[in-house]
Design a protein around this motif. Structure first.
Motif, mmCIF file in Angstrom:
data_model
loop_
_atom_site.group_PDB
_atom_site.id
_atom_site.type_symbol
_atom_site.label_atom_id
_atom_site.label_comp_id
_atom_site.label_asym_id
_atom_site.label_seq_id
_atom_site.Cartn_x
_atom_site.Cartn_y
_atom_site.Cartn_z
ATOM 1 N N LYS A 124 -91.023 4.872 56.566
ATOM 2 C CA LYS A 124 -91.266 3.456 56.840
ATOM 3 C C LYS A 124 -91.024 3.201 58.310
ATOM 4 N N LEU A 125 -91.876 2.369 58.900
ATOM 5 C CA LEU A 125 -91.662 1.988 60.291
ATOM 6 C C LEU A 125 -90.328 1.269 60.421
ATOM 7 N N GLY A 126 -89.581 1.644 61.430
ATOM 8 C CA GLY A 126 -88.287 1.008 61.647
ATOM 9 C C GLY A 126 -87.152 1.648 60.883
ATOM 10 N N ASN A 127 -87.469 2.643 60.027
ATOM 11 C CA ASN A 127 -86.398 3.349 59.336
ATOM 12 C C ASN A 127 -85.537 4.036 60.385
ATOM 13 N N PHE A 128 -84.231 4.092 60.160
ATOM 14 C CA PHE A 128 -83.351 4.625 61.189
ATOM 15 C C PHE A 128 -82.108 5.253 60.595
ATOM 16 N N LEU A 129 -81.427 5.981 61.435
ATOM 17 C CA LEU A 129 -80.101 6.488 61.121
ATOM 18 C C LEU A 129 -79.338 6.590 62.434
ATOM 19 N N VAL A 130 -78.021 6.595 62.327
ATOM 20 C CA VAL A 130 -77.163 6.812 63.492
ATOM 21 C C VAL A 130 -76.461 8.134 63.255
ATOM 22 N N ARG A 131 -76.540 8.990 64.260
ATOM 23 C CA ARG A 131 -75.972 10.332 64.129
ATOM 24 C C ARG A 131 -75.078 10.623 65.323
ATOM 25 N N GLU A 132 -74.312 11.680 65.181
ATOM 26 C CA GLU A 132 -73.526 12.174 66.300
ATOM 27 C C GLU A 132 -74.352 13.267 66.966
ATOM 28 N N SER A 133 -74.574 13.128 68.263
ATOM 29 C CA SER A 133 -75.360 14.108 69.002
ATOM 30 C C SER A 133 -74.597 15.416 69.130
ATOM 31 N N LEU A 134 -75.318 16.511 69.018
ATOM 32 C CA LEU A 134 -74.707 17.818 69.218
ATOM 33 C C LEU A 134 -74.540 18.115 70.706
ATOM 34 N N LYS A 135 -75.360 17.481 71.555
ATOM 35 C CA LYS A 135 -75.326 17.739 72.992
ATOM 36 C C LYS A 135 -74.358 16.843 73.746
ATOM 37 N N THR A 136 -74.411 15.537 73.466
ATOM 38 C CA THR A 136 -73.660 14.585 74.290
ATOM 39 C C THR A 136 -72.352 14.127 73.672
ATOM 40 N N LYS A 137 -72.095 14.464 72.433
ATOM 41 C CA LYS A 137 -70.890 14.017 71.724
ATOM 42 C C LYS A 137 -70.800 12.482 71.670
ATOM 43 N N SER A 138 -71.937 11.825 71.638
ATOM 44 C CA SER A 138 -71.989 10.374 71.490
ATOM 45 C C SER A 138 -72.831 10.061 70.255
ATOM 46 N N HIS A 139 -72.927 8.788 69.915
ATOM 47 C CA HIS A 139 -73.800 8.387 68.819
ATOM 48 C C HIS A 139 -75.224 8.273 69.336
ATOM 49 N N VAL A 140 -76.169 8.566 68.443
ATOM 50 C CA VAL A 140 -77.585 8.458 68.773
ATOM 51 C C VAL A 140 -78.272 7.694 67.649
ATOM 52 N N LEU A 141 -79.067 6.717 68.031
ATOM 53 C CA LEU A 141 -79.899 5.974 67.092
ATOM 54 C C LEU A 141 -81.242 6.692 67.020
ATOM 55 N N SER A 142 -81.581 7.224 65.857
ATOM 56 C CA SER A 142 -82.867 7.890 65.639
ATOM 57 C C SER A 142 -83.694 6.988 64.744
ATOM 58 N N MET A 143 -84.944 6.725 65.131
ATOM 59 C CA MET A 143 -85.756 5.779 64.370
ATOM 60 C C MET A 143 -87.217 6.200 64.338
ATOM 61 N N THR A 144 -87.917 5.758 63.284
ATOM 62 C CA THR A 144 -89.347 6.015 63.110
ATOM 63 C C THR A 144 -90.125 4.895 63.779
ATOM 64 N N VAL A 145 -91.044 5.255 64.687
ATOM 65 C CA VAL A 145 -91.853 4.237 65.351
ATOM 66 C C VAL A 145 -93.346 4.379 65.066
ATOM 67 N N SER A 146 -93.765 5.489 64.427
ATOM 68 C CA SER A 146 -95.159 5.651 64.027
ATOM 69 C C SER A 146 -95.230 6.612 62.843
ATOM 70 N N LEU A 147 -95.984 6.212 61.823
ATOM 71 C CA LEU A 147 -96.150 7.074 60.655
ATOM 72 C C LEU A 147 -97.362 7.995 60.805
ATOM 73 N N ASP A 148 -98.412 7.536 61.515
ATOM 74 C CA ASP A 148 -99.633 8.343 61.670
ATOM 75 C C ASP A 148 -99.330 9.691 62.315
ATOM 76 N N THR A 149 -98.544 9.641 63.370
ATOM 77 C CA THR A 149 -98.260 10.850 64.147
ATOM 78 C C THR A 149 -96.802 11.278 64.010
ATOM 79 N N TRP A 150 -96.087 10.667 63.104
ATOM 80 C CA TRP A 150 -94.661 10.943 62.928
ATOM 81 C C TRP A 150 -93.941 10.872 64.278
ATOM 82 N N ARG A 151 -94.046 9.731 64.919
ATOM 83 C CA ARG A 151 -93.377 9.538 66.206
ATOM 84 C C ARG A 151 -91.999 8.925 65.966
ATOM 85 N N PHE A 152 -91.028 9.486 66.663
ATOM 86 C CA PHE A 152 -89.641 9.029 66.547
ATOM 87 C C PHE A 152 -89.095 8.706 67.933
ATOM 88 N N GLN A 153 -88.095 7.862 67.972
ATOM 89 C CA GLN A 153 -87.337 7.612 69.195
ATOM 90 C C GLN A 153 -85.888 7.951 68.924
#
Length: 151
Positions: A59-88
């Motif tokens: 779903k567009l706008g679906n999201f999760l908050v994760r702990e980054s393996l690189k930066t040791k901070s939180h990261v907001l990962s979200m779906t911004v396009s379903l056609d091409t499976w684009r994420f931010q």
């Protein structure tokens, strides 16, 4: 004694997972959440693992908050396009005053906790291309260049 007992009672109510009291207080003071606190909160996930998790609920706008393996901070990962499976993927950090930032930029509304931040981003685009909604998210295309940071 009554104050200590009241604090203990609050911790017991907020701490269903049974963490050690000291660890729970430290995490609560830092604004950390556990998966039991919010269904969008995940532990350490790579970028690819986060995207695979988001594909399970396409779903567009679906999201999760994760702990980054690189930066040791939180990261907001979200779906911004379903056609091409684009994420931010947006880095969530705190500034010197304890307020959350997105990609190291201040938010339009001050947020002191992850829950406040997510609630804000469910109502307003503030550095993201879509509102954060698990269901019927609205995407907004206004031509501005929201940036994302590789994490």
């Amino acid at each position: 004694y009554d104050v200590i007992q009241q604090e203990y009672d609050v911790i017991q109510q907020e701490n269903p997972a049974g963490q050690k009291v000291e660890e729970f207080q430290q995490n609560r003071n830092k604004g950390y959440l556990q998966k039991e606190d919010a269904d969008w909160m995940y532990g350490q996930l790579s970028r690819n693992e986060a995207e695979a998790e988001l594909k399970k609920n396409p779903k567009l706008g679906n999201f999760l908050v994760r702990e980054s393996l690189k930066t040791k901070s939180h990261v907001l990962s979200m779906t911004v396009s379903l056609d091409t499976w684009r994420f931010q993927h947006h880095v969530l950090t705190r500034d010197a005053s304890g307020l959350y930032t997105i990609n190291y930029k201040p938010l339009q509304v001050p947020c002191r906790s992850l829950k406040e931040l997510i609630s804000h981003l469910q109502r307003r685009r503030d550095g993201t291309r879509a509102l954060l909604l698990r269901e019927a998210a609205k995407t907004v295309s206004d031509g501005d260049s929201d940036s994302e940071i590789e994490v």
